[in-house]
Design a protein around this motif. Structure first.
Motif, PDB file in Angstrom:
ATOM      1  N   LEU A   1     -12.901 -70.489  52.319  1.00  0.00           N
ATOM      2  CA  LEU A   1     -12.441 -69.593  53.280  1.00  0.00           C
ATOM      3  C   LEU A   1     -13.435 -69.166  54.177  1.00  0.00           C
ATOM      4  CD1 LEU A   1     -10.600 -66.647  50.986  1.00  0.00           C
ATOM      5  CD2 LEU A   1      -9.116 -68.620  52.496  1.00  0.00           C
ATOM      6  N   ILE A   2     -14.655 -69.120  53.266  1.00  0.00           N
ATOM      7  CA  ILE A   2     -15.546 -68.850  54.633  1.00  0.00           C
ATOM      8  C   ILE A   2     -15.755 -70.802  55.652  1.00  0.00           C
ATOM      9  CG2 ILE A   2     -17.933 -68.948  54.689  1.00  0.00           C
ATOM     10  CD1 ILE A   2     -17.881 -66.791  52.641  1.00  0.00           C
ATOM     11  N   GLU A   3     -15.605 -71.357  54.669  1.00  0.00           N
ATOM     12  CA  GLU A   3     -15.898 -73.037  55.640  1.00  0.00           C
ATOM     13  C   GLU A   3     -14.597 -72.343  56.941  1.00  0.00           C
ATOM     14  OE1 GLU A   3     -14.992 -76.941  56.854  1.00  0.00           O
ATOM     15  OE2 GLU A   3     -13.608 -76.084  55.345  1.00  0.00           O
ATOM     16  N   PHE A   4     -13.899 -72.757  56.650  1.00  0.00           N
ATOM     17  CA  PHE A   4     -12.239 -71.853  57.828  1.00  0.00           C
ATOM     18  C   PHE A   4     -13.677 -71.446  58.637  1.00  0.00           C
ATOM     19  CE2 PHE A   4      -9.415 -69.825  59.646  1.00  0.00           C
ATOM     20  CZ  PHE A   4      -8.197 -71.259  60.167  1.00  0.00           C
ATOM     21  N   LEU A   5     -13.592 -70.620  58.662  1.00  0.00           N
ATOM     22  CA  LEU A   5     -13.987 -68.965  59.136  1.00  0.00           C
ATOM     23  C   LEU A   5     -14.963 -69.600  60.110  1.00  0.00           C
ATOM     24  CD1 LEU A   5     -13.765 -66.184  57.188  1.00  0.00           C
ATOM     25  CD2 LEU A   5     -12.183 -66.587  58.868  1.00  0.00           C
ATOM     26  N   GLU A   6     -16.051 -69.902  59.506  1.00  0.00           N
ATOM     27  CA  GLU A   6     -16.844 -70.886  60.477  1.00  0.00           C
ATOM     28  C   GLU A   6     -17.375 -72.125  61.535  1.00  0.00           C
ATOM     29  OE1 GLU A   6     -20.014 -71.046  57.230  1.00  0.00           O
ATOM     30  OE2 GLU A   6     -20.816 -69.096  57.818  1.00  0.00           O
ATOM     31  N   VAL A   7     -16.069 -73.010  60.714  1.00  0.00           N
ATOM     32  CA  VAL A   7     -15.602 -74.420  61.399  1.00  0.00           C
ATOM     33  C   VAL A   7     -13.920 -74.339  62.070  1.00  0.00           C
ATOM     34  CG1 VAL A   7     -16.033 -76.526  61.524  1.00  0.00           C
ATOM     35  CG2 VAL A   7     -16.675 -75.330  60.187  1.00  0.00           C
ATOM     36  N   ARG A   8     -13.593 -74.263  61.475  1.00  0.00           N
ATOM     37  CA  ARG A   8     -11.926 -74.417  61.450  1.00  0.00           C
ATOM     38  C   ARG A   8     -11.152 -73.343  61.915  1.00  0.00           C
ATOM     39  NH1 ARG A   8      -9.918 -75.529  55.815  1.00  0.00           N
ATOM     40  NH2 ARG A   8      -7.724 -76.065  57.191  1.00  0.00           N
TER      41      ARG A   8
ATOM     42  N   ARG B   1      -1.287 -65.298  48.250  1.00  0.00           N
ATOM     43  CA  ARG B   1      -1.926 -66.124  49.559  1.00  0.00           C
ATOM     44  C   ARG B   1      -2.565 -65.656  50.586  1.00  0.00           C
ATOM     45  NH1 ARG B   1       3.019 -68.794  51.908  1.00  0.00           N
ATOM     46  NH2 ARG B   1       4.424 -66.997  51.505  1.00  0.00           N
ATOM     47  N   VAL B   2      -3.228 -66.376  50.752  1.00  0.00           N
ATOM     48  CA  VAL B   2      -4.314 -66.207  52.281  1.00  0.00           C
ATOM     49  C   VAL B   2      -3.982 -66.653  52.746  1.00  0.00           C
ATOM     50  CG1 VAL B   2      -6.743 -66.283  52.802  1.00  0.00           C
ATOM     51  CG2 VAL B   2      -6.252 -65.673  50.576  1.00  0.00           C
ATOM     52  N   VAL B   3      -3.748 -65.920  53.846  1.00  0.00           N
ATOM     53  CA  VAL B   3      -3.296 -66.918  55.396  1.00  0.00           C
ATOM     54  C   VAL B   3      -4.728 -67.174  56.918  1.00  0.00           C
ATOM     55  CG1 VAL B   3      -2.277 -66.554  57.456  1.00  0.00           C
ATOM     56  CG2 VAL B   3      -0.367 -66.413  55.263  1.00  0.00           C
ATOM     57  N   MET B   4      -4.718 -67.757  56.766  1.00  0.00           N
ATOM     58  CA  MET B   4      -5.806 -68.055  57.714  1.00  0.00           C
ATOM     59  C   MET B   4      -5.710 -68.117  59.466  1.00  0.00           C
ATOM     60  SD  MET B   4      -8.110 -70.378  55.107  1.00  0.00           S
ATOM     61  CE  MET B   4      -7.119 -70.915  54.122  1.00  0.00           C
ATOM     62  N   MET B   5      -6.188 -67.533  60.498  1.00  0.00           N
ATOM     63  CA  MET B   5      -5.372 -67.983  61.248  1.00  0.00           C
ATOM     64  C   MET B   5      -6.621 -67.729  62.887  1.00  0.00           C
ATOM     65  SD  MET B   5      -2.702 -64.596  62.716  1.00  0.00           S
ATOM     66  CE  MET B   5      -2.197 -65.085  64.176  1.00  0.00           C
ATOM     67  N   THR B   6      -6.366 -68.728  63.253  1.00  0.00           N
ATOM     68  CA  THR B   6      -7.281 -69.033  64.211  1.00  0.00           C
ATOM     69  C   THR B   6      -7.802 -68.727  65.435  1.00  0.00           C
ATOM     70  OG1 THR B   6      -5.249 -70.749  65.309  1.00  0.00           O
ATOM     71  CG2 THR B   6      -6.170 -72.364  63.646  1.00  0.00           C
ATOM     72  N   ASP B   7      -8.933 -68.910  65.980  1.00  0.00           N
ATOM     73  CA  ASP B   7      -8.832 -67.824  66.958  1.00  0.00           C
ATOM     74  C   ASP B   7      -8.267 -68.347  68.494  1.00  0.00           C
ATOM     75  OD1 ASP B   7     -11.985 -67.900  65.803  1.00  0.00           O
ATOM     76  OD2 ASP B   7     -12.719 -68.228  66.788  1.00  0.00           O
ATOM     77  N   GLY B   8      -8.093 -66.810  69.304  1.00  0.00           N
ATOM     78  CA  GLY B   8      -6.946 -66.783  70.171  1.00  0.00           C
ATOM     79  C   GLY B   8      -8.005 -67.720  71.239  1.00  0.00           C
ATOM     80  N   PRO B   9      -6.785 -67.678  72.525  1.00  0.00           N
ATOM     81  CA  PRO B   9      -6.191 -67.157  73.269  1.00  0.00           C
ATOM     82  C   PRO B   9      -5.038 -68.470  72.164  1.00  0.00           C
ATOM     83  CG  PRO B   9      -6.763 -68.577  74.991  1.00  0.00           C
ATOM     84  CD  PRO B   9      -7.935 -68.072  73.902  1.00  0.00           C
ATOM     85  N   GLU B  10      -3.729 -68.438  71.910  1.00  0.00           N
ATOM     86  CA  GLU B  10      -3.074 -69.335  71.456  1.00  0.00           C
ATOM     87  C   GLU B  10      -3.466 -69.077  69.992  1.00  0.00           C
ATOM     88  OE1 GLU B  10      -1.909 -72.260  73.306  1.00  0.00           O
ATOM     89  OE2 GLU B  10      -1.706 -71.671  74.743  1.00  0.00           O
ATOM     90  N   ALA B  11      -3.154 -68.162  69.197  1.00  0.00           N
ATOM     91  CA  ALA B  11      -3.892 -67.885  67.825  1.00  0.00           C
ATOM     92  C   ALA B  11      -2.810 -68.380  67.073  1.00  0.00           C
ATOM     93  CB  ALA B  11      -4.459 -66.550  67.249  1.00  0.00           C
ATOM     94  N   THR B  12      -3.232 -68.737  65.622  1.00  0.00           N
ATOM     95  CA  THR B  12      -1.933 -69.617  65.452  1.00  0.00           C
ATOM     96  C   THR B  12      -2.121 -69.432  63.351  1.00  0.00           C
ATOM     97  OG1 THR B  12      -0.208 -70.984  65.263  1.00  0.00           O
ATOM     98  CG2 THR B  12      -2.053 -72.550  65.838  1.00  0.00           C
ATOM     99  N   ILE B  13      -1.418 -70.142  62.593  1.00  0.00           N
ATOM    100  CA  ILE B  13      -1.943 -69.957  60.938  1.00  0.00           C
ATOM    101  C   ILE B  13      -2.603 -71.428  61.381  1.00  0.00           C
ATOM    102  CG2 ILE B  13      -1.051 -70.381  59.383  1.00  0.00           C
ATOM    103  CD1 ILE B  13       1.623 -68.459  59.774  1.00  0.00           C
ATOM    104  N   GLY B  14      -3.857 -71.761  60.637  1.00  0.00           N
ATOM    105  CA  GLY B  14      -5.064 -72.495  60.626  1.00  0.00           C
ATOM    106  C   GLY B  14      -4.724 -73.315  58.779  1.00  0.00           C
ATOM    107  N   ASP B  15      -4.316 -72.852  57.904  1.00  0.00           N
ATOM    108  CA  ASP B  15      -4.077 -73.044  56.473  1.00  0.00           C
ATOM    109  C   ASP B  15      -3.928 -71.512  55.622  1.00  0.00           C
ATOM    110  OD1 ASP B  15      -4.468 -74.215  54.513  1.00  0.00           O
ATOM    111  OD2 ASP B  15      -6.473 -74.854  55.150  1.00  0.00           O
ATOM    112  N   ILE B  16      -3.108 -72.417  54.801  1.00  0.00           N
ATOM    113  CA  ILE B  16      -2.667 -71.109  53.917  1.00  0.00           C
ATOM    114  C   ILE B  16      -3.379 -71.263  52.945  1.00  0.00           C
ATOM    115  CG2 ILE B  16      -1.001 -70.177  52.452  1.00  0.00           C
ATOM    116  CD1 ILE B  16       1.142 -70.551  54.941  1.00  0.00           C
ATOM    117  N   LEU B  17      -4.355 -70.535  52.286  1.00  0.00           N
ATOM    118  CA  LEU B  17      -4.317 -71.029  50.882  1.00  0.00           C
ATOM    119  C   LEU B  17      -3.802 -69.966  49.341  1.00  0.00           C
ATOM    120  CD1 LEU B  17      -7.147 -72.408  49.085  1.00  0.00           C
ATOM    121  CD2 LEU B  17      -7.811 -70.166  49.506  1.00  0.00           C
ATOM    122  N   GLU B  18      -3.587 -70.557  48.672  1.00  0.00           N
ATOM    123  CA  GLU B  18      -2.870 -69.562  47.387  1.00  0.00           C
ATOM    124  C   GLU B  18      -3.639 -69.106  46.014  1.00  0.00           C
ATOM    125  OE1 GLU B  18       1.711 -70.285  44.745  1.00  0.00           O
ATOM    126  OE2 GLU B  18       1.118 -71.946  46.604  1.00  0.00           O
TER     127      GLU B  18
END
Lengths: 287, 305
Positions: free
Chosen positions: A250-257, A208-225
């Motif tokens: 994954l790249i879309e997540f990093l670039e946008v979400r 599984r790949v856990v995608m984290m949002t930017d800080g501050p207050e970073a959290t899990i934005g999405d998880i990909l199996e």
């Protein structure tokens, strides 16, 4: 789902000079199955390493908690093997001595011979059979990181924590070490969490790949199996049509979400996004 | 005979009793106007090979010829770009480039030399930073100065020794595009040495793997037939690109494996459990030895040494 490691409402915050709080990580919830390999990706500085270091017990937990194998964690311990980005070996000790240091602690009831065998075994399987008596200065960066991997596995930890272990290596050495790690992990099936910002590395290694949002207050934005069958061969999985799809996701997540803070909420009991196509098996059979 | 030709070259360092052979039996022919990437591991001897091409060191055996003439030392017909930029810290961007131009074109008028220097600074998009000192520039900008300085002397061959190795991924990508653009403008002969397979393929007409040292040698040359101009995003999804990358990486990984002696060693891994040392070294229930996991106490594993 029976969780082997459960991270609940984890928060990391520092007091600021004006009496307020700088919240680094917030609402971090994750359950890991025994033997699962999870990677955490996110932008540098988002708090992904902070989260890992709380799991390691090297960074204090502000709020929330972590339960590993039925026991709440407090502080560091040899039940979690850590591989850092820089190998962090003791320079006055040989590769063998560096590995023996931890072994002598957790296997203190074993005979001297057995302890030596453990060190010999792990140093050999990571490809250092000929260099066990060398000092860190005599080893290349890649070889030092191999010692780091051997040291972590040798303690037979309940969990393996990897903090961008291959970030400093050139791409060829990185490929080799990913292989070394994967081979060893497959044999021992230690529950593992790895922090990386390399999308290909995440897809190649993890369940599984856990995608984290930017800080501050970073959290899990999405998880990909990632359902690629194991053992995985890099060449084969990279050719799979799903590979590009997952990679783009994954790249879309990093670039946008990643820049939007929308915590991930599991839906209908599913614990991860599943975007594999239905003809996955057929595509694989073609190889 | 090719434009740049390396024939049976070997190079080693150290006295006979403690000798390390770095390169052995290197053969390389590069045509005029060709862009060739050489890719290898760190420590393989990439920089030694580059120094040989530049004439900074002499081969122990074999010959290096450029345009049919044997190389006798360094010269302005070969322009080098190093990983560490090698700029003079007390000179501005303009002065760093002008230094090379003044040396190589002493017969030109002052105005001509000035115009020439400015042209190349503009070419790498550094005109706004003309009067800055290297320490005021980012790594990527410093490397651009180095590229401008090298191109300004109009060398017959451009030698790039891991020029982007010290830069972050984003700057690296920008400069790769820039090198690609500059190359398409005047089609110089270029030899690029790198450890990044993607970079090697993206830029070159041919990719040649350098096997791991000691006694490193060049592998088969792999042509890159992807059409130019190449777009980074499209190329990385291109089937040919992936094939070439796999071929290069496979070759290098296999070459490294060949270096390992195929002697196997019997290893024993005791099947014992670690102790919980969170409460010190106290054991419960009068146990002395470690807990063994199963009936089978040992496992024999063969590994390659």
């Amino acid at each position: 789902m029976s969780a082997y490691c459960e991270i609940s409402n984890l928060v990391k915050a520092y007091p600021t000079a004006d009496g307020g709080q700088a919240v680094i990580v917030k609402d971090f919830n994750l359950r890991l199955k025994k033997g699962e390999f999870v990677t955490v990706i996110g932008h540098s500085g988002c708090g992904k390493s902070t989260q890992l270091m709380m799991l390691a017990g090297l960074s204090s937990i502000t709020d929330g908690g972590i339960v590993l194998a039925g026991k709440e964690l407090s502080g560091p311990g040899p039940d979690r093997g850590i591989v850092f980005q820089s190998p962090s070996l003791l320079p006055w000790m040989t590769a063998r001595e560096n590995v023996m240091l931890g072994i002598n602690q957790v296997f203190f009831t074993a005979s001297k011979r057995e302890r030596a065998q453990i060190a010999e075994y792990y140093l050999s399987v990571v490809g250092l059979a000929d260099s066990v008596d060398k000092y860190p200065v005599e080893l290349s960066q890649g070889m030092r990181q191999r010692v780091g991997i051997a040291r972590a596995f040798a303690l037979k930890p309940k969990m393996l924590l990897l903090d961008e272990p291959f970030g400093m290596l050139d791409s060829l050495t990185r490929y080799e070490l990913q292989q070394v790690l994967l081979d060893l992990w497959r044999k021992e099936r230690i529950t593992a969490m790895m922090v990386t910002h390399d999308v290909d590395e995440a897809l190649y290694l993890s369940d599984r790949v856990v995608m984290m949002t930017d800080g501050p207050e970073a959290t899990i934005g999405d998880i990909l199996e990632v359902k690629f069958p194991r053992p995985r061969e890099r060449k084969v999985i990279m050719e799979l049509p799903d590979y590009q799809k997952l990679r783009e996701y994954l790249i879309e997540f990093l670039e946008v979400r990643a820049h939007q803070r929308t915590p991930f909420v599991p839906q209908n009991g599913a614990d991860a996004t599943n975007i594999h196509s239905a003809d996955f098996g057929a595509a694989l059979a073609a190889f | 005979m090719s434009f740049l030709e390396v024939k049976n070259v070997s190079k080693g360092y150290g006295p006979p009793w403690k000798r390390s052979e770095i390169l052995e039996d290197i053969n390389l022919s590069i045509e005029e106007g060709e862009f060739v990437s050489i890719i290898g591991y760190s420590g393989a001897g990439k920089t030694t090979l580059m120094s040989l091409l530049a004439g900074l060191i002499k081969p122990d055996k074999g010959t290096v010829t450029l345009g049919g003439k044997a190389m006798s030392g360094p010269g302005p017909d070969r322009g080098l770009v190093f990983q560490n930029y090698s700029l003079l810290p007390w000179l501005t961007v303009y002065e760093n480039v002008a230094l090379a131009v003044d040396q190589v074109f002493p017969k030109w008028s002052t105005a001509e030399r000035k115009a020439h220097t400015e042209k190349f600074i503009k070419m790498v998009n550094l005109t706004p930073a003309t009067k800055k000192l290297p320490r005021e520039l980012s790594g990527g900008m410093r490397q651009r100065v180095s590229v401008a300085r090298t191109l300004a002397i109009n060398p017959r061959v451009l030698l790039l020794d891991e020029p982007l190795g010290a830069l972050d991924a984003l700057t690296r990508a920008t400069l790769q595009d820039e090198i690609s653009r500059l190359w398409q403008e005047d089609r110089k002969t270029v030899v690029l040495i790198t450890n990044d397979p993607d970079e090697a393929i993206l830029l070159a007409d041919r990719v040649i793997p350098l096997t791991a040292g000691p006694k490193a040698t060049l592998g088969p040359s792999i042509p890159v037939t992807i059409e130019r101009p190449r777009d980074r995003k499209c190329v990385s999804e291109d089937y040919d690109f992936k094939q070439i990358r796999n071929e290069v990486i496979d070759y290098l990984l296999k070459a490294r494996d060949r270096h390992k002696a195929s002697l196997s060693r019997n290893l024993v891994l005791p099947d014992i459990e670690p102790e919980d040392i969170s409460r010190g070294r106290r054991l419960s229930g009068g146990r002395r030895g470690p807990v063994r996991k199963s009936e089978i106490k040992r496992e024999n594993v063969e590994v390659e040494v």
